[in-house]
Design an enzyme around this catalytic site. Structure first.
Site, PDB file in Angstrom:
ATOM      1  N   SER A   1     -89.252 -11.701  45.453  1.00 12.80           N
ATOM      2  CA  SER A   1     -88.889 -10.261  45.867  1.00 12.80           C
ATOM      3  C   SER A   1     -89.429  -9.228  44.793  1.00 12.80           C
ATOM      4  CB  SER A   1     -87.391 -10.201  46.259  1.00 12.80           C
ATOM      5  OG  SER A   1     -87.053  -8.847  46.697  1.00 12.80           O
TER       6      SER A   1
ATOM      7  N   HIS B   1     -88.128  -5.904  45.404  1.00 14.94           N
ATOM      8  CA  HIS B   1     -86.740  -5.219  45.966  1.00 14.94           C
ATOM      9  C   HIS B   1     -87.518  -4.353  46.965  1.00 14.94           C
ATOM     10  CE1 HIS B   1     -82.831  -4.216  44.256  1.00 14.94           C
ATOM     11  NE2 HIS B   1     -82.983  -3.263  45.078  1.00 14.94           N
TER      12      HIS B   1
ATOM     13  N   SER C   1     -89.677  -8.700  51.364  1.00 10.22           N
ATOM     14  CA  SER C   1     -90.508  -7.579  50.695  1.00 10.22           C
ATOM     15  C   SER C   1     -91.825  -7.410  51.780  1.00 10.22           C
ATOM     16  CB  SER C   1     -90.877  -7.492  49.468  1.00 10.22           C
ATOM     17  OG  SER C   1     -89.859  -7.507  48.611  1.00 10.22           O
TER      18      SER C   1
ATOM     19  N   ARG D   1     -92.258  -7.401  58.548  1.00  9.24           N
ATOM     20  CA  ARG D   1     -91.861  -6.205  59.929  1.00  9.24           C
ATOM     21  C   ARG D   1     -91.599  -6.927  60.957  1.00  9.24           C
ATOM     22  NH1 ARG D   1     -90.404  -4.388  55.716  1.00  9.24           N
ATOM     23  NH2 ARG D   1     -91.191  -2.605  54.935  1.00  9.24           N
TER      24      ARG D   1
END
Ligand SMILES: Cc1cc2nc3c(=O)[nH]c(=O)nc-3n(C[C@H](O)[C@H](O)[C@H](O)COP(=O)(O)O)c2cc1C
Length: 381
Positions: A273, A275, A307, A310
């Site tokens: 990740s 973040h 990260s 969608r």
């Protein structure tokens, strides 16, 4: 508004939530290049379509740290999540439970640990930041333990906060922020009623319980800024590993050498990740970082990745790159801001359907079947 995807929820949240909170979630650090690449690098991966392989017994369940997950996804820790819907962490945790996946509570949540665990039966995951105040860390870990949290997510990519320029423009920080936020709230009456009035207190539940005084949104940035610990190293984590009996996951790994350190340290998992592009702008996207990390440690430690996810296709892409499971960040925040618990549930249903399509048409019947073979190597075309 018609909702059929995360993009629709993003637009719906943009309308319902005041700009200072919408952009707090939507934005990243500096020029937001890593944020952008997280999404595009993942979406640009071509899935390898295969047909006529009898995909009638599709199974997207997995087992992770002894827990059954209805799909290979966990709701990621999101600070101040309770500002997106009334007592938002409770609503998101209930949605996750109803859809059969874990919810991770952030250190800097609005709702305290006990308020969320009292509202669900499924063991919650808890995220901890490395902070200077070790008394706070011990206090909050004891509470997480007592509340039955199963997995500790230790976030290590915030020894110092990345600059979020959008927050100054939106009124989250900067000059006249109080008056700007109040004006924005008036222009968003549903949110003002649901969260602004009925969703109080707007304090950081876990931090306030420790300091004994209300730590609100404004004190949040100051408190965090003063408390991040740039001196931290693996050695400082040892007492936590010894203190915590449950599973422990290190979040914020982007390099194979750090992943190997996490294995040596004895962690049960890592989250690949950056973040969500909110820290080091210019860092690799997770999609690009993941393959070499998987080559280095797959099988030695559980690999989660986040990260840029969608939709359900992106989950399959992360698995193909080497992840065992994923974390969902902004996608659920948009759904929560737009429609609360029902929104998050619907978003997870949409993700499941998208995964079904991706797995059927790449001819992968179960999660463990998904390998890099599910992707087309575009460089060889
Ligand atoms: C509004 C917001 C707040 C966040 N707060 C935290 C946090 O408190 N702790 C943490 O470990 N990660 C935090 N993150 C990062 C997420 O856990 C996750 O890594 C990230 O959202 C994944 O990227 P994506 O949103 O693009 O999918 C936050 C992300 C967002 C969008």
């Amino acid at each position: 508004m018609i909702i059929s995807s995360t993009n629709d929820y993003r637009e719906a949240a943009r309308r319902r939530v005041p700009p200072f909170m919408f952009h707090y979630a939507d934005g990243g650090s500096f020029a937001e290049r890593t944020l952008e690449r997280n999404v595009t690098d993942l979406a640009d991966l071509a899935l390898r379509q295969r047909v006529l392989k009898d995909m009638s017994k599709l199974d997207i369940e997995i087992e992770l740290f002894g827990e059954k997950l209805a799909m290979p996804a966990v709701l990621a820790p999101v600070g101040a999540c309770g500002m997106y819907a009334r007592r938002g962490e409770v609503q998101a945790a209930q949605a996750a439970e109803n859809k059969g996946i874990p919810f991770t509570l952030s250190t800097v949540s609005i709702c305290p640990i006990e308020e969320v665990t009292a509202a669900i039966k499924r063991p919650m995951w808890f995220q901890l930041y490395v902070l200077k105040d070790r008394g706070f860390m011990k206090h909050v870990l004891e509470r997480a333990k007592a509340a039955g949290c199963s997995t500790l997510v230790f976030t290590v990519d915030m020894p110092t906060p990345g600059a979020r320029y959008r927050d100054r423009h939106s009124g989250m920080s900067g000059e006249y922020k109080e008056i700007r936020r109040a004006l924005q709230a008036v222009a968003h009456p549903f949110w003002a009623w649901d969260v602004g009035i009925k969703g109080k207190p707007h304090t950081l539940g876990n931090v306030s319980a420790y300091t004994g005084k209300a730590v609100g949104l404004d004190d949040y940035v100051v408190w965090l800024g003063e408390n991040f610990d740039p001196s931290i190293s693996w050695k400082d984590l040892e007492w936590i590993r010894d203190f915590w009996d449950g599973s422990m996951v290190i979040k914020g790994i982007l390099d194979p050498e750090d992943a190997k350190d996490a294995v040596r340290f004895g962690a049960d998992g890592i989250v690949v990740s950056n973040h969500g592009g909110r820290q080091l702008d210019g860092a690799l996207s997770s999609a690009r970082a993941l393959p070499s990390i998987a080559d280095a440690v797959k099988g030695d430690i559980k690999i989660l990745a986040d990260s840029g996810i969608r939709n359900g296709l992106d989950i399959v892409r992360m698995l193909a790159l080497g992840a065992d499971a994923t974390m969902i960040g902004r996608s659920f925040v948009y759904a929560l801001g737009a429609a609360g618990k029902a929104g998050v549930e619907n978003m997870l249903d949409i993700f499941k359907k998208e995964m079904h399509v991706a797995m059927t048409l790449t001819s992968n019947q179960k999660i463990s079947d998904i390998t890099r073979d599910a992707l087309v190597d575009l460089t060889k075309l």
